[in-house]
Motif scaffolding. Structure first.
Motif, PDB file in Angstrom:
ATOM      1  N   ALA A   1      -8.038   8.377  11.079  1.00  0.00           N
ATOM      2  CA  ALA A   1      -8.569   7.013  11.078  1.00  0.00           C
ATOM      3  C   ALA A   1      -7.954   6.198   9.947  1.00  0.00           C
ATOM      4  O   ALA A   1      -7.586   5.019  10.136  1.00  0.00           O
ATOM      5  CB  ALA A   1     -10.088   7.042  10.950  1.00  0.00           C
ATOM      6  N   GLU A   2      -7.801   6.798   8.775  1.00  0.00           N
ATOM      7  CA  GLU A   2      -7.204   6.085   7.649  1.00  0.00           C
ATOM      8  C   GLU A   2      -5.723   5.794   7.922  1.00  0.00           C
ATOM      9  O   GLU A   2      -5.221   4.712   7.590  1.00  0.00           O
ATOM     10  CB  GLU A   2      -7.345   6.900   6.366  1.00  0.00           C
ATOM     11  CG  GLU A   2      -6.839   6.170   5.135  1.00  0.00           C
ATOM     12  CD  GLU A   2      -6.987   6.966   3.849  1.00  0.00           C
ATOM     13  OE1 GLU A   2      -6.409   6.532   2.828  1.00  0.00           O
ATOM     14  OE2 GLU A   2      -7.648   8.026   3.864  1.00  0.00           O
ATOM     15  N   LEU A   3      -5.028   6.744   8.534  1.00  0.00           N
ATOM     16  CA  LEU A   3      -3.621   6.530   8.853  1.00  0.00           C
ATOM     17  C   LEU A   3      -3.455   5.441   9.906  1.00  0.00           C
ATOM     18  O   LEU A   3      -2.553   4.604   9.819  1.00  0.00           O
ATOM     19  CB  LEU A   3      -2.997   7.841   9.336  1.00  0.00           C
ATOM     20  CG  LEU A   3      -1.473   7.856   9.497  1.00  0.00           C
ATOM     21  CD1 LEU A   3      -0.780   7.501   8.188  1.00  0.00           C
ATOM     22  CD2 LEU A   3      -1.000   9.218  10.002  1.00  0.00           C
TER      23      LEU A   3
ATOM     24  N   TYR B   1      -3.105  10.492   3.069  1.00  0.00           N
ATOM     25  CA  TYR B   1      -4.109   9.878   3.935  1.00  0.00           C
ATOM     26  C   TYR B   1      -5.150  10.940   4.289  1.00  0.00           C
ATOM     27  O   TYR B   1      -4.805  12.051   4.694  1.00  0.00           O
ATOM     28  CB  TYR B   1      -3.453   9.297   5.187  1.00  0.00           C
ATOM     29  CG  TYR B   1      -2.685   8.044   4.890  1.00  0.00           C
ATOM     30  CD1 TYR B   1      -3.282   6.789   5.010  1.00  0.00           C
ATOM     31  CD2 TYR B   1      -1.367   8.108   4.429  1.00  0.00           C
ATOM     32  CE1 TYR B   1      -2.592   5.634   4.690  1.00  0.00           C
ATOM     33  CE2 TYR B   1      -0.669   6.952   4.107  1.00  0.00           C
ATOM     34  CZ  TYR B   1      -1.285   5.723   4.244  1.00  0.00           C
ATOM     35  OH  TYR B   1      -0.599   4.579   3.916  1.00  0.00           O
ATOM     36  N   ALA B   2      -6.414  10.576   4.131  1.00  0.00           N
ATOM     37  CA  ALA B   2      -7.481  11.563   4.294  1.00  0.00           C
ATOM     38  C   ALA B   2      -7.672  11.976   5.743  1.00  0.00           C
ATOM     39  O   ALA B   2      -8.012  13.127   6.029  1.00  0.00           O
ATOM     40  CB  ALA B   2      -8.791  11.016   3.731  1.00  0.00           C
ATOM     41  N   SER B   3      -7.477  11.050   6.669  1.00  0.00           N
ATOM     42  CA  SER B   3      -7.822  11.307   8.065  1.00  0.00           C
ATOM     43  C   SER B   3      -6.914  10.514   8.989  1.00  0.00           C
ATOM     44  O   SER B   3      -6.175   9.625   8.552  1.00  0.00           O
ATOM     45  CB  SER B   3      -9.277  10.907   8.319  1.00  0.00           C
ATOM     46  OG  SER B   3      -9.434   9.497   8.126  1.00  0.00           O
TER      47      SER B   3
ATOM     48  N   GLN C   1       0.835  -1.203   0.000  1.00  0.00           N
ATOM     49  CA  GLN C   1       0.000   0.000   0.000  1.00  0.00           C
ATOM     50  C   GLN C   1       0.870   1.253   0.000  1.00  0.00           C
ATOM     51  O   GLN C   1       0.591   2.218  -0.717  1.00  0.00           O
ATOM     52  CB  GLN C   1      -0.914   0.017   1.225  1.00  0.00           C
ATOM     53  CG  GLN C   1      -1.735   1.301   1.355  1.00  0.00           C
ATOM     54  CD  GLN C   1      -2.639   1.284   2.576  1.00  0.00           C
ATOM     55  OE1 GLN C   1      -3.401   0.340   2.764  1.00  0.00           O
ATOM     56  NE2 GLN C   1      -2.548   2.319   3.400  1.00  0.00           N
TER      57      GLN C   1
ATOM     58  N   TYR D   1       0.660   4.181  -2.717  1.00  0.00           N
ATOM     59  CA  TYR D   1       0.349   5.557  -2.332  1.00  0.00           C
ATOM     60  C   TYR D   1       1.450   6.500  -2.805  1.00  0.00           C
ATOM     61  O   TYR D   1       1.173   7.611  -3.295  1.00  0.00           O
ATOM     62  CB  TYR D   1       0.199   5.658  -0.804  1.00  0.00           C
ATOM     63  CG  TYR D   1      -1.202   5.426  -0.288  1.00  0.00           C
ATOM     64  CD1 TYR D   1      -1.984   4.384  -0.781  1.00  0.00           C
ATOM     65  CD2 TYR D   1      -1.751   6.228   0.703  1.00  0.00           C
ATOM     66  CE1 TYR D   1      -3.257   4.154  -0.296  1.00  0.00           C
ATOM     67  CE2 TYR D   1      -3.026   6.023   1.193  1.00  0.00           C
ATOM     68  CZ  TYR D   1      -3.784   4.973   0.702  1.00  0.00           C
ATOM     69  OH  TYR D   1      -5.047   4.766   1.175  1.00  0.00           O
TER      70      TYR D   1
ATOM     71  N   PRO E   1      -2.193  13.789   7.814  1.00  0.00           N
ATOM     72  CA  PRO E   1      -3.574  13.598   7.334  1.00  0.00           C
ATOM     73  C   PRO E   1      -4.153  14.882   6.739  1.00  0.00           C
ATOM     74  O   PRO E   1      -3.958  15.980   7.281  1.00  0.00           O
ATOM     75  CB  PRO E   1      -4.337  13.196   8.612  1.00  0.00           C
ATOM     76  CG  PRO E   1      -3.278  12.655   9.530  1.00  0.00           C
ATOM     77  CD  PRO E   1      -2.057  13.475   9.247  1.00  0.00           C
TER      78      PRO E   1
ATOM     79  N   ARG F   1      -0.420   9.960  -3.236  1.00  0.00           N
ATOM     80  CA  ARG F   1      -1.668   9.978  -2.466  1.00  0.00           C
ATOM     81  C   ARG F   1      -1.416  10.300  -0.997  1.00  0.00           C
ATOM     82  O   ARG F   1      -0.435   9.869  -0.410  1.00  0.00           O
ATOM     83  CB  ARG F   1      -2.346   8.611  -2.581  1.00  0.00           C
ATOM     84  CG  ARG F   1      -3.670   8.497  -1.847  1.00  0.00           C
ATOM     85  CD  ARG F   1      -4.369   7.201  -2.187  1.00  0.00           C
ATOM     86  NE  ARG F   1      -5.546   6.994  -1.362  1.00  0.00           N
ATOM     87  CZ  ARG F   1      -6.368   5.953  -1.482  1.00  0.00           C
ATOM     88  NH1 ARG F   1      -6.127   5.036  -2.407  1.00  0.00           N
ATOM     89  NH2 ARG F   1      -7.429   5.834  -0.695  1.00  0.00           N
TER      90      ARG F   1
ATOM     91  N   ALA G   1      -5.469   2.962  10.323  1.00  0.00           N
ATOM     92  CA  ALA G   1      -5.761   1.682   9.658  1.00  0.00           C
ATOM     93  C   ALA G   1      -4.509   1.156   8.963  1.00  0.00           C
ATOM     94  O   ALA G   1      -4.274  -0.066   8.915  1.00  0.00           O
ATOM     95  CB  ALA G   1      -6.898   1.867   8.657  1.00  0.00           C
ATOM     96  N   TYR G   2      -3.694   2.063   8.433  1.00  0.00           N
ATOM     97  CA  TYR G   2      -2.413   1.654   7.856  1.00  0.00           C
ATOM     98  C   TYR G   2      -1.474   1.158   8.953  1.00  0.00           C
ATOM     99  O   TYR G   2      -0.830   0.113   8.800  1.00  0.00           O
ATOM    100  CB  TYR G   2      -1.801   2.838   7.110  1.00  0.00           C
ATOM    101  CG  TYR G   2      -0.353   2.627   6.724  1.00  0.00           C
ATOM    102  CD1 TYR G   2      -0.014   1.766   5.689  1.00  0.00           C
ATOM    103  CD2 TYR G   2       0.667   3.279   7.401  1.00  0.00           C
ATOM    104  CE1 TYR G   2       1.318   1.558   5.334  1.00  0.00           C
ATOM    105  CE2 TYR G   2       1.996   3.088   7.056  1.00  0.00           C
ATOM    106  CZ  TYR G   2       2.319   2.231   6.022  1.00  0.00           C
ATOM    107  OH  TYR G   2       3.626   2.019   5.688  1.00  0.00           O
TER     108      TYR G   2
END
Length: 295
Positions: free
Chosen positions: A127-129, A123-125, A112, A116, A190, A121, A131-132
């Motif tokens: 929470a997304e970071l 990370y939007a938020s 990933q 990215y 983010p 790309r 998750a990574y």
């Protein structure tokens, strides 16, 4: 397949770490499996990050690495390209019944990361970071807990604390390495946090530490906020040091204190890691030991 590691990820790459790896504090019978896990993860990270190979080659190498992991999980460590990695790993898997899933999660995260970076790309938020981080960092802590005889079904709170520490360490690495990652097109700040501080992501598209003017106050404030987040997450997981027995608990104390020391150094340089990358070294050891004792 070639009989040597890929040229863009040489086996002798030197690596700085903020924490000890299989040190003398580690229980002696666990040093070999911990070292096997570390070298497995580090080599995969090098495949994804180091050298000048195109993204397509990196992803192909990670796919081949994943196939060798599947073979090692079945007891076959005779990898054609990475025998020095999968031989010891296969032995550790067999001896300690290490689960394959967290080892595979690491490879998924590295793939990933490659994708990215290729696409520029962000990370939007948070929470997304996170998750990574759940796939790029937390699996290592979970594998160590497995080696210590703890299981998620019976020690859920312990695993949650481990996840907090590992995610915090990953975030600390991100905020520590802005001067390194931004020029390489690796974006971990983010987007939601950037927007909250009035920071424009486009400002970092052609970032070069030595060529940039002093960071804008908004960018410095953004890093300060991210450092506070990482510190809170680390302190959330820190009580785990009292749950691990003997040497394992003491080594974890140094891991936690190493991460917190980097955050202190970021703060000491005015939260400007756009210009300079802080590190911990031998001179910091007495302070880390003192803080570890009083946790």
């Amino acid at each position: 397949m070639p009989s040597t590691p890929p040229t863009h990820a040489p086996a002798d790459i030197g690596h700085y770490e903020n924490f000890p790896v299989a040190s003398w504090l580690c229980p002696p019978h666990l040093r070999a499996p911990i070292a096997a896990i570390y070298h497995y993860a580090r080599t995969a990270d090098d495949i994804a990050d180091e050298g000048d190979a195109p993204p397509e080659q990196r992803l192909a190498d990670l796919a081949a690495y994943r196939q060798d992991l599947a073979a090692a999980a079945q007891g076959d460590g005779a990898s054609a390209r990475w025998p020095h990695i999968f031989g010891p790993l296969a032995h550790a898997i067999a001896q300690f019944s290490l689960p394959e899933a967290p080892l595979a999660d690491l490879l998924s995260a590295f793939a990933q990361d490659t994708a990215y970076t290729q696409g520029g790309r962000w990370y939007a938020s948070r929470a997304e970071l996170l998750a990574y981080c759940a796939r790029s960092a937390n699996p290592v802590g979970r594998l160590l807990l497995h080696l210590y005889g703890l299981r998620p079904e019976s020690d859920a709170a312990v695993y949650a604390q481990s996840d907090a520490i590992c995610s915090a360490l990953q975030l600390i690495n991100f905020w520590q390495d802005l001067s390194v990652d931004l020029p390489r097109g690796r974006y971990y700040l983010p987007l939601a946090d950037c927007a909250a501080h009035g920071v424009q992501p486009d400002d970092f598209k052609h970032f070069r530490p030595l060529a940039q003017a002093a960071p804008a106050p908004a960018a410095i404030k953004l890093v300060e906020t991210e450092v506070q987040w990482a510190r809170q997450l680390m302190l959330q997981g820190a009580p785990l040091v009292h749950r691990l027995p003997g040497r394992a608990g003491w080594e974890l104390r140094l891991v936690v204190q190493g991460g917190l020391a980097i955050l202190d150094k970021i703060a000491a340089q005015g939260f400007d890691t756009f210009s300079q990358r802080p590190t911990v070294g031998k001179a910091d050891a007495p302070r880390l030991l003192w803080r570890a004792v009083w946790m």
